[in-house]
Design a protein around this motif. Sequence first.
Motif, PDB file in Angstrom:
ATOM      1  N   LEU A   1       0.568  -1.220  -0.297  1.00  0.00           N
ATOM      2  CA  LEU A   1       0.085  -0.443  -0.162  1.00  0.00           C
ATOM      3  C   LEU A   1       0.366   0.818   0.101  1.00  0.00           C
ATOM      4  N   SER A   2       1.569   1.264   0.793  1.00  0.00           N
ATOM      5  CA  SER A   2       2.305   2.188   0.712  1.00  0.00           C
ATOM      6  C   SER A   2       3.918   2.502  -0.400  1.00  0.00           C
ATOM      7  N   GLU A   3       3.915   1.520  -1.168  1.00  0.00           N
ATOM      8  CA  GLU A   3       4.278   1.901  -2.348  1.00  0.00           C
ATOM      9  C   GLU A   3       3.762   1.961  -3.317  1.00  0.00           C
ATOM     10  N   LEU A   4       2.520   1.748  -3.384  1.00  0.00           N
ATOM     11  CA  LEU A   4       1.500   2.088  -4.600  1.00  0.00           C
ATOM     12  C   LEU A   4       0.726   3.661  -3.816  1.00  0.00           C
ATOM     13  N   GLN A   5       1.000   4.217  -3.029  1.00  0.00           N
ATOM     14  CA  GLN A   5       0.848   5.144  -2.623  1.00  0.00           C
ATOM     15  C   GLN A   5      -0.492   5.661  -2.967  1.00  0.00           C
ATOM     16  N   ILE A   6      -1.431   4.872  -2.047  1.00  0.00           N
ATOM     17  CA  ILE A   6      -2.836   4.975  -1.922  1.00  0.00           C
ATOM     18  C   ILE A   6      -2.808   4.921  -0.691  1.00  0.00           C
ATOM     19  N   VAL A   7      -3.599   6.084  -0.147  1.00  0.00           N
ATOM     20  CA  VAL A   7      -4.125   6.689   1.344  1.00  0.00           C
ATOM     21  C   VAL A   7      -5.416   7.042   1.849  1.00  0.00           C
ATOM     22  N   SER A   8      -5.403   7.237   2.937  1.00  0.00           N
ATOM     23  CA  SER A   8      -7.266   7.312   3.105  1.00  0.00           C
ATOM     24  C   SER A   8      -7.756   8.979   2.543  1.00  0.00           C
ATOM     25  N   PRO A   9      -8.678   8.674   2.250  1.00  0.00           N
ATOM     26  CA  PRO A   9      -9.530   9.349   1.671  1.00  0.00           C
ATOM     27  C   PRO A   9      -9.762  10.732   2.392  1.00  0.00           C
ATOM     28  N   LEU A  10      -9.912  10.298   4.008  1.00  0.00           N
ATOM     29  CA  LEU A  10      -9.718  11.066   4.986  1.00  0.00           C
ATOM     30  C   LEU A  10      -8.403  11.412   5.513  1.00  0.00           C
ATOM     31  N   LYS A  11      -7.532  11.302   4.680  1.00  0.00           N
ATOM     32  CA  LYS A  11      -6.002  11.228   5.592  1.00  0.00           C
ATOM     33  C   LYS A  11      -6.073  13.120   5.815  1.00  0.00           C
ATOM     34  N   ASN A  12      -6.723  14.420   5.209  1.00  0.00           N
ATOM     35  CA  ASN A  12      -5.837  15.430   5.488  1.00  0.00           C
ATOM     36  C   ASN A  12      -7.947  16.232   6.337  1.00  0.00           C
ATOM     37  N   TRP A  13      -8.542  15.199   6.505  1.00  0.00           N
ATOM     38  CA  TRP A  13      -9.526  15.581   6.306  1.00  0.00           C
ATOM     39  C   TRP A  13     -10.163  15.401   8.277  1.00  0.00           C
ATOM     40  N   CYS A  14      -9.313  14.407   8.927  1.00  0.00           N
ATOM     41  CA  CYS A  14      -9.373  13.616  10.374  1.00  0.00           C
ATOM     42  C   CYS A  14      -8.379  12.842  10.855  1.00  0.00           C
ATOM     43  N   GLU A  15      -7.769  12.036  11.737  1.00  0.00           N
ATOM     44  CA  GLU A  15      -7.081  11.125  12.340  1.00  0.00           C
ATOM     45  C   GLU A  15      -7.919  10.319  12.948  1.00  0.00           C
ATOM     46  N   LEU A  16      -7.797   8.871  12.639  1.00  0.00           N
ATOM     47  CA  LEU A  16      -8.185   7.934  13.378  1.00  0.00           C
ATOM     48  C   LEU A  16      -7.521   6.739  13.963  1.00  0.00           C
ATOM     49  N   PRO A  17      -7.506   5.844  14.736  1.00  0.00           N
ATOM     50  CA  PRO A  17      -7.188   4.990  15.013  1.00  0.00           C
ATOM     51  C   PRO A  17      -7.477   3.651  14.317  1.00  0.00           C
ATOM     52  N   ASP A  18      -6.794   3.109  14.590  1.00  0.00           N
ATOM     53  CA  ASP A  18      -6.773   1.223  14.210  1.00  0.00           C
ATOM     54  C   ASP A  18      -8.645   1.122  14.138  1.00  0.00           C
ATOM     55  N   THR A  19      -9.146   1.071  15.075  1.00  0.00           N
ATOM     56  CA  THR A  19     -10.557   0.774  15.641  1.00  0.00           C
ATOM     57  C   THR A  19     -11.660   1.151  15.005  1.00  0.00           C
ATOM     58  N   VAL A  20     -11.510   2.197  13.909  1.00  0.00           N
ATOM     59  CA  VAL A  20     -13.228   2.607  13.410  1.00  0.00           C
ATOM     60  C   VAL A  20     -12.158   2.194  11.632  1.00  0.00           C
ATOM     61  N   GLU A  21     -14.036   2.141  11.901  1.00  0.00           N
ATOM     62  CA  GLU A  21     -13.662   1.918   9.826  1.00  0.00           C
ATOM     63  C   GLU A  21     -14.250   3.074   8.959  1.00  0.00           C
ATOM     64  N   VAL A  22     -13.718   3.363   8.095  1.00  0.00           N
ATOM     65  CA  VAL A  22     -14.401   4.251   6.954  1.00  0.00           C
ATOM     66  C   VAL A  22     -15.418   3.756   6.285  1.00  0.00           C
ATOM     67  N   ALA A  23     -16.258   4.229   5.621  1.00  0.00           N
ATOM     68  CA  ALA A  23     -16.866   4.406   4.998  1.00  0.00           C
ATOM     69  C   ALA A  23     -17.594   5.613   4.243  1.00  0.00           C
ATOM     70  N   ILE A  24     -17.893   5.796   2.556  1.00  0.00           N
ATOM     71  CA  ILE A  24     -18.397   7.193   2.249  1.00  0.00           C
ATOM     72  C   ILE A  24     -19.671   6.810   1.137  1.00  0.00           C
ATOM     73  N   ARG A  25     -20.563   6.429   1.403  1.00  0.00           N
ATOM     74  CA  ARG A  25     -21.719   6.578   0.584  1.00  0.00           C
ATOM     75  C   ARG A  25     -21.793   7.812   0.067  1.00  0.00           C
ATOM     76  N   ALA A  26     -21.905   8.142  -1.117  1.00  0.00           N
ATOM     77  CA  ALA A  26     -21.868   9.631  -1.847  1.00  0.00           C
ATOM     78  C   ALA A  26     -22.820   9.743  -3.280  1.00  0.00           C
ATOM     79  N   ASP A  27     -23.624  10.927  -3.789  1.00  0.00           N
ATOM     80  CA  ASP A  27     -24.216  11.730  -4.666  1.00  0.00           C
ATOM     81  C   ASP A  27     -23.806  12.594  -5.410  1.00  0.00           C
TER      82      ASP A  27
END
Length: 685
Positions: free
Chosen positions: A610-636
Motif C-alpha cells: 500500500l505504501s509502495e502504491l501510494q494509496i492513502v485514506s480519502p480522509l487523510k487531510n480531514w481527520c485522524e483515526l485509530p485502527d479500531t474505526v472503519e471508514v465508509a463513504i456514501r455519496a451522490d
Amino acid sequence: MRNALDLKRFYMGACYYPEHWDEALWADDLGRMKEMGFDLIRIGEFAWSIFEPQEGQFSFEFFDRFLEQAITLDMKVIMGTPTATPPAWLTHKYPEVLNVSMEGTTYHHGQRRHYNYSSPIYLELCARITREMAQHYKDHPAIIGWQIDNELNCETNVFYAEADHLAFRRWLQQKYGTLESLNQAWGTVFWNQTYDHWDQVHLIRPTVSDSPNPHQALDEKRFISDNTISFAKLQGDILRAEAPNQWVTTNGLFGHLDSHRMSDEILDFMSYDSYPQFSTIYPDSGEQPLLDRKWSLSLSNVRDISPNFAVLEQQSGPGGWVNRMQMPSPHPGQMRLWTYQSIAHGADMVLYFRWRTATIGTEIYWHGINDYHNQPNRRVAEAGLVGKELQKVGERIVGKRYVAQVAMLRDYDNEWDGELDQWHGSLTRPSELSWFKALQYAHIPTDVVTVRPGAEMVQLQDLTKYQVLIYPHPAILREDTAAMLQKYVENGGSVVFGCRTGYKNESGHCRMQPLPGPVAELSGIQVEDFTMVNGTATPVSVQLNQHTNLFDAPSFNDILRVHADTVKVLGTYASSYYKGKPALTVNRVGEGKVYYWGAAFDLSIAAQLLSELQIVSPLKNWCELPDTVEVAIRADDQEELVFLLNYSSEEAEIKLHVPTEELLQGSKLQGTVTLEPYGVWVLKK
C-alpha cells in the motif's frame, strides 16, 4: 447498470412469522413495531403447508387476516415464496424431490432445504404454488415485493439425486455437444476415464482417496449454479408475469451459485442476510483479526452485485441452532453498530431477524429483538433507537453509492476450482483477508469486483474508477481477462498479482507455456521455479529494497526471472535455496504498473505494498483515526456522507481537522472528540 434497490425512503423492519404466534399477539406486535420506527416486515417463506395444506387445495385466509392488520397500521410487507421447505404431504407422496448425498443417502423431511432443483414434479409444484400466491397477492396494498425461496444453496450446495445426474448429463450435452469434446475438456485420457456413451457420465460419485477428476468437479459446480438459477428463474418469471407491480429479490450469498448472473437475469436487486458474529465464532487465525469487522468484506461482495441492496436478515441477538453455532449476546451498542455496518456498505433496506425469538423448533436460540417473555429489553431499545435515527436521516442516506479507490478482484472459476485444488485454493481467502485488513486499518474504502467471463471489456469501463486492482491468486486466468487487465494498466491503473497466477485455462488444464501464462508479458517476468512452503521448518523470508527488516513469504513461492527491461526488482528471497532470486517485481506498462509478489500475502507485505502504491485514506487531510474505526463513504451528486464505525469496546479518539456535522445526533463536532464504544457517526463531508 447493475441491478440496484431504488428507493426514495429508507425502509426498516423485522422478519415476522404470524404462523408461530397466537393471533392475539399480532396487533400488539405490529403496533410496537410502528412505535419503534419500523415500516416493513417479511413473511411467508416457510409456510407452504398453510398456503396449500393438501395437494391442490389452496388457502389464503390465515395470511389475509394478518395482512388486514398490516394495512391498518400502514405496514409494508415482503412476501416469500415458500419453496425452501416443501411440506410433508409433498415429500411423502413424491420422495424423488428429496436431495441425496454423494454417497447415496437421502435427506428426509424434518429440516429445511431437503429438496433438489431437478425433480420435474417439484418444479411443477413450485411453479403452481408461486403462481397461486402471485395471482392472489398481486394487487395487495400491503405487499411491495417478493423474496424467491430462502437462502438458495444454504445448508447444502451439492445435489446428487437421480434427477440431478440426468440434468447434469443434459447440461453437458448442451455445453459440449459431443462426447469427444467432453473427454477433451475433462482430460479423461488420464487414468483411462474416457467415456463412449452419455449414460456413463454422472455428477461426482465416491472415489478412491476422495479425489475426483478436477475438471469434472469444476463443471459440476458450474452446473449446480446454472441449475439453481434455473430454479429461481422459474419462480421469477411467474412473479414478473402475474405481479408486475411488485419487485423481486432473493436473499443470501452461498456457494456454487453465480449470484451476479442470477441477479442480472431474474432479480430487481440482491438481498443479503448479515450476521457479523459468524466472523467472531469463525475468526481468522492471522494477526490483528478483524472479527465482526470482517463482515464488511462480505457486504462488499453483495455491493458488487447490487450497489444499493436490502438486508432481509440483520443480526439482532445471540444466534444458534440447538446443535450448532453458539454465538454470545451482542454487547450493548453492537447491534446498532452492525446495522450501520450494513447501511454504510450500501443497504437501503434493513430487517432484523427476527421480531421475537422462536419458542419452538431448531432456532429456539436464534434470538430476535424480543425475548420469549415479550417484555422490554436492551435489544428492543437499541433497535428502536436505530428506527428513530433512520426516520430522521434515512432520506439523506438512501440512494447514495459507496465510494472506493481500490478493488479486490474475484471470480467464480477460481473459487470453485480451488475447493478441490489445494495448490491454489488454500491461498486466496487468507491473502484477500490480509489485504482487506491492511486497507481497513489504513482507512481506505475498498470494493470487491467479480470478473465475469464474456463481460471483461464491459467491466473495463467500471474498473477505470479504481487506482489499484488486487487479484491475489487467479490460477484460472482467461485470455479475455488478461486483455482487459492489459488495457486497464495501459490507461494508468495498477494491478497486483500473487503467486500461482495464470497457470490454468478455463477447463482447469495447466498451460504448456511459461508462467504466469497470459499475463507473463504484462508482468514482465517468468516463473522459473516454484515450491510449497507450508510446513517447512523455517519460514522463507524476503528482503525488500531499502528495508532492513525481512518480510515473510508464506504458503507458496514463485521464484521469478525478469524478462523485460521495464521491470524493477523490489525484493529478493533472503533464505532457502533460491536466496537472491526475485520475489517482488514491478513492471511499467503504458501509464500504469503491474506488481508480482511470488508468495501468498500476509498483513505486513500488504501494508508495505500500500505504501509502495501510494494509496492513502480519502480522509487523510480531514481527520485522524485509530485502527479500531472503519471508514465508509456514501455519496451522490449533492453530498458525501462519511460513516465512522468503532468496533472496539473502548472509546476511540478522533481528531477532526475540519468542523463537521454529525447527522444521527444532530450535533456539531470539531477538534479532538471521542466516539463511544461500538459507536457510529454519520458525518457530512
